[in-house]
Design a protein around this motif. Sequence first.
Motif, PDB file in Angstrom:
ATOM      1  N   UNK A 146       0.835  -1.205   0.000  1.00 12.58           N
ATOM      2  CA  UNK A 146       0.000   0.000   0.000  1.00 12.58           C
ATOM      3  C   UNK A 146       0.867   1.251   0.000  1.00 12.58           C
ATOM      4  N   UNK A 147       0.662   2.139  -0.961  1.00 16.66           N
ATOM      5  CA  UNK A 147       1.446   3.380  -1.001  1.00 16.66           C
ATOM      6  C   UNK A 147       1.077   4.312   0.142  1.00 16.66           C
ATOM      7  N   UNK A 148       2.060   5.086   0.595  1.00 17.10           N
ATOM      8  CA  UNK A 148       1.820   6.016   1.682  1.00 17.10           C
ATOM      9  C   UNK A 148       1.189   7.306   1.188  1.00 17.10           C
ATOM     10  N   UNK A 149       0.991   8.236   2.122  1.00 23.66           N
ATOM     11  CA  UNK A 149       0.319   9.487   1.793  1.00 23.66           C
ATOM     12  C   UNK A 149       1.116  10.313   0.794  1.00 23.66           C
ATOM     13  N   UNK A 150       2.446  10.167   0.817  1.00 24.28           N
ATOM     14  CA  UNK A 150       3.260  10.938  -0.125  1.00 24.28           C
ATOM     15  C   UNK A 150       2.952  10.546  -1.562  1.00 24.28           C
TER      16      UNK A 150
END
Length: 316
Positions: A146-150
């Motif tokens: 899962x990609x982070x907020x960035x």
Amino acid sequence: MTKRMRGNLFLLLAAFIWGVAFVAQSEGMKYVEPFTFTGIRSCLAGIALLACLGIRRFLEKRRKNGAPGITAAKEADNKAAEDGKERKASVRVLFLGGICCGIVLFTATMLQQTGIKYVPEPGKAGFITALYIVLVPVCGIFTKKRPGIRVWLAVLLASAGMYLLCITDGFTIARGDSYLLLCAAAFTGHILVVDYFSPKADGVAMSCIQFFVCGILGTAGMLLTEQVQIAQILKAWLPLVYAGVLSGGVGYTLQIVAQKDTEPEVASLLMSLESVFAVLGGLVLLGQVLTIRETLGCALVFAAVLLAQLRKRNGQ
């Protein structure tokens, strides 16, 4: 000079070569069609990498030609016997990976080359293509990474930049922009395929195979759908040689050599600078200047590319 510094310089040089390649591709479209350009440049890249493999093998044999002792010779024979079966499996994976990568690379390259035909500005084409660096981490959703907020912020920035670059006053995307957007998606697939096969096979050898596969497919498309004009091909010899030998052969070899001594985050960040060099190449070599709107769009896309490469200390 340390290995890390040398690796970073090699990646910077590769990014420069790839960025200027957008100028070569744009100029090549003045003389030949997309299938012709893709087929010839890919074959030239394959030949260049084949030569690199030959030189590497020669140097390896020369290094091993020092007369080994009896014990060393026996150990080498035993190791060769044990590795026989593994070598066959490795060759199978090598060709499978090369063919798969070649097919995806052909799709991405053809979309890019066709897009450049309608978007002659190398800088704009370079920045749209650079979206693959944002799309790769987004695809992590489907691979349980899962990609982070960035990453999501990078997607928003890239979307805003793409709006300024591609959306006209009538809220339509130009034909060339559509091809380049699809090209960015295809290059995302290519990166994922390479990521899957590269740990299992020799990177340079697999790249050599993929370029020949791409060249064969491009040549077939050229013969079936385009009129082959030798005179026009000869006029495009410089863009073809640059895009094939330098961008394909030299650029990829520099990447392979450099990434052994450079952190992945730093490597991807340096390689993303190809979009900047594409703009500079179009400015210096072709005298092209982007509008204020397009310049702002490029700035937002480049910011998204940089943001996608940064990672927090906790790994997000």
